[in-house]
Design an enzyme around this catalytic site. Structure first.
Site, short mmCIF file in Angstrom:
data_model
loop_
_atom_site.label_atom_id
_atom_site.label_comp_id
_atom_site.label_asym_id
_atom_site.label_seq_id
_atom_site.Cartn_x
_atom_site.Cartn_y
_atom_site.Cartn_z
N ALA A 36 0.68 -1.13 0.06
CA ALA A 36 0.06 -0.03 -0.21
C ALA A 36 0.88 1.13 -0.07
O ALA A 36 0.36 2.36 -0.10
CB ALA A 36 -0.72 0.01 1.13
N CYS A 37 2.23 1.01 0.22
CA CYS A 37 3.15 2.28 0.03
C CYS A 37 3.69 2.23 -1.12
O CYS A 37 4.40 1.68 -1.51
CB CYS A 37 4.15 1.84 1.38
SG CYS A 37 5.45 2.99 1.38
#
Length: 137
Positions: free
Chosen positions: A10-11
């Site tokens: 998600a980063c």
């Protein structure tokens, strides 16, 4: 040794780091650290390899950092480690380990100095173009 990345898909920084490793011809071992967090022993080992104190590995944004009052300078390294083990989201990422060392790869191009054959040019998700000279930073 294959590169190892403690990754959060998600980063964006973590995704860019993983993509740079793969663009450099490596197939890393990927540990999604929020699903499989490091043990306390492994976290201490990573900090030692990176030559970082626990406070330097704390992530603030999008974490319970403020709620847990982790900015209190009286907190010990052990207390900070306890917080990271209890809340793995507090561990900043991505962390990459290779034969050349270990590093928190923020910004993502910091990974290039850890790779045997780093890609010379890479375009990040946001369009930023990275040129790697091969010189250690």
């Amino acid at each position: 040794m294959k590169p190892l990345i403690y990754h959060n898909p998600a980063c964006g920084t973590s995704r860019n780091t993983l993509a740079m490793i793969e663009a450099s011809g490596e197939t890393p071992d990927v540990i999604e650290y929020l699903i499989s967090p490091p043990t306390r022993e492994r976290l201490v080992e990573l900090l030692t390899l990176m030559e970082l104190p626990p406070r330097e590995l704390l992530r603030r944004k999008g974490t319970p950092y403020e709620e847990l009052n982790l900015d209190d300078p009286a907190l010990t390294d052990d207390q900070l480690l306890d917080a990271m083990i209890a809340h793995p989201i507090l561990i900043n990422r991505p962390i990459v380990v290779t034969d050349k060392g270990a590093r928190l790869c923020r910004p993502s191009e910091r990974v290039l100095d850890l790779l045997d054959n780093p890609v010379a040019t890479f375009t990040k998700e946001d369009g930023e173009i990275i040129h790697h000279s091969g010189e250690a930073k």
